[in-house]
Design a protein around this motif. Structure first.
Motif, PDB file in Angstrom:
ATOM      1  N   TRP A  26       0.829  -1.202   0.000  1.00 44.29           N
ATOM      2  CA  TRP A  26       0.000   0.000   0.000  1.00 44.29           C
ATOM      3  C   TRP A  26       0.862   1.250   0.000  1.00 44.29           C
ATOM      4  O   TRP A  26       1.901   1.304   0.670  1.00 44.29           O
ATOM      5  CB  TRP A  26      -0.889   0.038   1.242  1.00 44.29           C
ATOM      6  N   THR A  27       0.411   2.260  -0.740  1.00 47.82           N
ATOM      7  CA  THR A  27       1.074   3.565  -0.730  1.00 47.82           C
ATOM      8  C   THR A  27       0.059   4.644  -0.360  1.00 47.82           C
ATOM      9  O   THR A  27      -1.145   4.399  -0.339  1.00 47.82           O
ATOM     10  CB  THR A  27       1.689   3.908  -2.098  1.00 47.82           C
ATOM     11  N   ILE A  28       0.578   5.833  -0.094  1.00 50.87           N
ATOM     12  CA  ILE A  28      -0.265   6.959   0.309  1.00 50.87           C
ATOM     13  C   ILE A  28      -0.395   7.968  -0.836  1.00 50.87           C
ATOM     14  O   ILE A  28       0.597   8.589  -1.232  1.00 50.87           O
ATOM     15  CB  ILE A  28       0.308   7.673   1.550  1.00 50.87           C
ATOM     16  N   SER A  29      -1.596   8.092  -1.374  1.00 49.38           N
ATOM     17  CA  SER A  29      -1.959   9.174  -2.305  1.00 49.38           C
ATOM     18  C   SER A  29      -0.984   9.355  -3.469  1.00 49.38           C
ATOM     19  O   SER A  29      -0.576  10.471  -3.780  1.00 49.38           O
ATOM     20  CB  SER A  29      -2.087  10.499  -1.525  1.00 49.38           C
ATOM     21  N   VAL A  59      -3.906   4.324  -1.114  1.00 46.18           N
ATOM     22  CA  VAL A  59      -4.864   4.674  -0.064  1.00 46.18           C
ATOM     23  C   VAL A  59      -4.750   6.169   0.236  1.00 46.18           C
ATOM     24  O   VAL A  59      -3.637   6.689   0.362  1.00 46.18           O
ATOM     25  CB  VAL A  59      -4.569   3.867   1.223  1.00 46.18           C
ATOM     26  N   PRO A  60      -5.865   6.890   0.370  1.00 40.82           N
ATOM     27  CA  PRO A  60      -5.786   8.299   0.766  1.00 40.82           C
ATOM     28  C   PRO A  60      -5.132   8.447   2.143  1.00 40.82           C
ATOM     29  O   PRO A  60      -5.308   7.590   3.019  1.00 40.82           O
ATOM     30  CB  PRO A  60      -7.262   8.741   0.812  1.00 40.82           C
ATOM     31  N   ALA A  61      -4.397   9.534   2.330  1.00 38.74           N
ATOM     32  CA  ALA A  61      -3.664   9.734   3.576  1.00 38.74           C
ATOM     33  C   ALA A  61      -4.572   9.687   4.794  1.00 38.74           C
ATOM     34  O   ALA A  61      -4.232   9.085   5.820  1.00 38.74           O
ATOM     35  CB  ALA A  61      -2.906  11.059   3.524  1.00 38.74           C
ATOM     36  N   ALA A  80       3.561  -4.934   2.844  1.00 39.95           N
ATOM     37  CA  ALA A  80       4.349  -3.726   3.114  1.00 39.95           C
ATOM     38  C   ALA A  80       3.444  -2.514   2.953  1.00 39.95           C
ATOM     39  O   ALA A  80       2.604  -2.482   2.044  1.00 39.95           O
ATOM     40  CB  ALA A  80       5.539  -3.631   2.165  1.00 39.95           C
ATOM     41  N   VAL A  81       3.614  -1.546   3.855  1.00 37.57           N
ATOM     42  CA  VAL A  81       2.756  -0.365   3.855  1.00 37.57           C
ATOM     43  C   VAL A  81       3.594   0.893   3.931  1.00 37.57           C
ATOM     44  O   VAL A  81       4.471   1.018   4.794  1.00 37.57           O
ATOM     45  CB  VAL A  81       1.775  -0.388   5.049  1.00 37.57           C
ATOM     46  N   ASN A  82       3.325   1.831   3.036  1.00 40.83           N
ATOM     47  CA  ASN A  82       3.939   3.157   3.051  1.00 40.83           C
ATOM     48  C   ASN A  82       3.275   3.980   4.158  1.00 40.83           C
ATOM     49  O   ASN A  82       2.082   4.209   4.131  1.00 40.83           O
ATOM     50  CB  ASN A  82       3.724   3.781   1.672  1.00 40.83           C
ATOM     51  N   LEU A  83       4.074   4.401   5.153  1.00 41.99           N
ATOM     52  CA  LEU A  83       3.575   5.243   6.234  1.00 41.99           C
ATOM     53  C   LEU A  83       4.491   6.445   6.414  1.00 41.99           C
ATOM     54  O   LEU A  83       5.696   6.353   6.179  1.00 41.99           O
ATOM     55  CB  LEU A  83       3.523   4.472   7.557  1.00 41.99           C
ATOM     56  N   SER A  84       3.926   7.557   6.843  1.00 42.58           N
ATOM     57  CA  SER A  84       4.752   8.693   7.255  1.00 42.58           C
ATOM     58  C   SER A  84       5.326   8.383   8.633  1.00 42.58           C
ATOM     59  O   SER A  84       4.860   7.470   9.333  1.00 42.58           O
ATOM     60  CB  SER A  84       3.915   9.966   7.305  1.00 42.58           C
ATOM     61  N   SER A  85       6.320   9.152   9.045  1.00 44.12           N
ATOM     62  CA  SER A  85       6.958   8.889  10.331  1.00 44.12           C
ATOM     63  C   SER A  85       5.990   9.052  11.497  1.00 44.12           C
ATOM     64  O   SER A  85       6.000   8.260  12.446  1.00 44.12           O
ATOM     65  CB  SER A  85       8.161   9.815  10.506  1.00 44.12           C
ATOM     66  N   ASP A  86       5.109  10.061  11.433  1.00 39.58           N
ATOM     67  CA  ASP A  86       4.190  10.266  12.553  1.00 39.58           C
ATOM     68  C   ASP A  86       3.122   9.171  12.594  1.00 39.58           C
ATOM     69  O   ASP A  86       2.707   8.742  13.669  1.00 39.58           O
ATOM     70  CB  ASP A  86       3.554  11.664  12.501  1.00 39.58           C
ATOM     71  N   MET A  87       2.672   8.682  11.432  1.00 40.74           N
ATOM     72  CA  MET A  87       1.754   7.545  11.424  1.00 40.74           C
ATOM     73  C   MET A  87       2.424   6.314  12.035  1.00 40.74           C
ATOM     74  O   MET A  87       1.803   5.554  12.790  1.00 40.74           O
ATOM     75  CB  MET A  87       1.334   7.202   9.988  1.00 40.74           C
TER      76      MET A  87
END
Length: 409
Positions: A26-29, A59-61, A80-87
């Motif tokens: 998965w990726t974000i936007s 996936v939308p953020a 595997a999932v794309n996440l930001s550091s705060d997520m």
């Protein structure tokens, strides 16, 4: 006999297909702008791993955290999932992320600071992907109308604020929209060289006179009408919309978002220039949020999932992604040395990439790790908003936040 042979062959093909391991990442936007690059990654990974059938899901953020938690709870998480550091911080604290098992050689592929961002309690919980230090995109026409020299943009936060006042006074348009909604003031503290937690990490210390003064400078701008009313509600999204509409003089942004201006309003893009983000000498750092790839809790084949995360973030693929985005930078050492990042150009997108590349040595993801992050972040957000609205003094707001934080830390 021929019919039987054909039937057997078809059954064999079907069985081989059924035996393939099904994986998702998965990726974000990123869709639809980067569909071609994501599909290339799918094909390449399948070529290198013939027994795998890989699927990309974007996936939308604003939906990612809940969607991932639901997938983990159901026992069907992606590999595997794309996440930001705060997520990542929040999901690690909720037990939704698996630690990775990286060798020393694998760790050396990445810059130390980005890898540290995804390391919690000495466990690597993700591998870093892309990032881009902030720049200041500014409208040269609005500068001229305000009596400012487009060839001499603000170089400090103080001169940027002064320019914003002059722009509003002379043109009626807003000079800038600071990114101070949510918990973003925590990053401004650190950029100014002011601590958030003490050295032990066990106590909040951001209610000193210096912290009060910094927050007060933004409260004054807000209360006197020099920054937009919806700054605290819509933040960066509203800033980008205002700038693209020609109603904002300066946009503090990652260079990748200059592409959005180019797509939304070519006339504004054509009068856009790019300057470095004003670095506070005391902090000598630019908060640069990182994207990474993590492996969720409950994956069936953790080794294969980690292999996928490492593939998506290797030197070759990080460089390829940067060349497609034109404005993001790799977190791997080798890819970052490519000559592509030093190529300028006449357009704002090219200027943004070049300016941002000069700031990489100051880039650092300043996301902090502390217990009960969701609860404490809400306390921070609510009190800063009260100070901005004039319902509390800045000192009272920071005192109340620190008291609440220290009761939990």
């Amino acid at each position: 006999m021929k019919t039987l042979a054909l039937t057997a062959a078809l059954l064999a093909v079907g069985t081989a297909s059924a035996q393939k391991t099904q994986l998702e990442f998965w990726t974000i936007s990123l869709a639809p702008l980067f569909n071609d690059e994501m599909n290339r990654l799918v094909q390449q990974f399948e070529k290198e791993n013939p027994n795998v059938e890989l699927k990309w899901v974007d996936v939308p953020a604003n939906a990612m955290e809940q969607k991932l938690l639901a997938a983990v709870a159901s026992g069907r998480p992606p590999a595997a999932v794309n996440l930001s550091s705060d997520m990542t911080v929040k999901l690690v604290q909720q037990g939704a992320i698996e630690p990775l098992s990286l060798t020393a050689a694998q760790k050396k592929l990445y810059f130390a600071s980005p890898l540290d961002t995804f390391t919690y309690d000495n466990k690597v919980m993700g591998v870093p992907w892309y990032w881009a230090p902030k720049v200041v995109a500014y409208n040269a026409d609005i500068f001229r109308k305000a009596g400012l020299d487009p060839a001499n943009p603000p170089r400090t936060i103080q001169t940027l604020m002064a320019a914003a006042r002059q722009i509003k006074d002379k043109t009626g348009m807003y000079g800038f929209m600071p990114n101070i909604n949510g918990i973003n003031m925590l990053y401004l503290f650190q950029e100014a060289g002011l601590p958030v937690l003490d050295k032990s990490g066990g106590r909040a210390v951001f209610n000193s006179p210096e912290h009060v003064k910094l927050v007060q400078s933004y409260v004054d701008l807000y209360r006197k009408g020099y920054i937009p009313e919806d700054t605290m509600r819509r933040g960066f999204t509203a800033a980008t919309e205002l700038y693209s509409a020609g109603k904002l003089a300066m946009l503090i942004t990652g260079p990748q978002f200059i592409l959005r201006v180019q797509n939304d309003n070519k006339a504004i893009y054509d009068v856009t220039r790019v300057a470095p983000y004003p670095i506070n000498i005391a902090g000598n750092v630019i908060h640069t949020p990182l994207m990474g790839f993590t492996v969720p809790k409950g994956v069936k084949d953790k080794a294969l999932a980690q292999k996928l995360a490492l593939f998506l973030t290797n030197d070759v693929n990080q460089l390829a992604f940067s060349k497609v985005t034109k404005t993001t930078f790799p977190s791997t050492v080798k890819a970052s040395t490519d000559k592509f990042f030093k190529q300028g150009g006449s357009g704002a997108v090219e200027q943004g990439k070049l300016v941002s590349s000069t700031l990489l040595k100051k880039a650092r993801d300043l996301t902090l790790v502390y217990p009960d992050a969701s609860k404490l972040n809400k306390v921070f957000k609510d009190n800063i908003e009260s100070a901005m609205a004039g319902q509390k003094s800045v000192k009272a707001a920071l005192d109340d936040i620190v008291k609440a934080w220290n009761a939990s830390l």
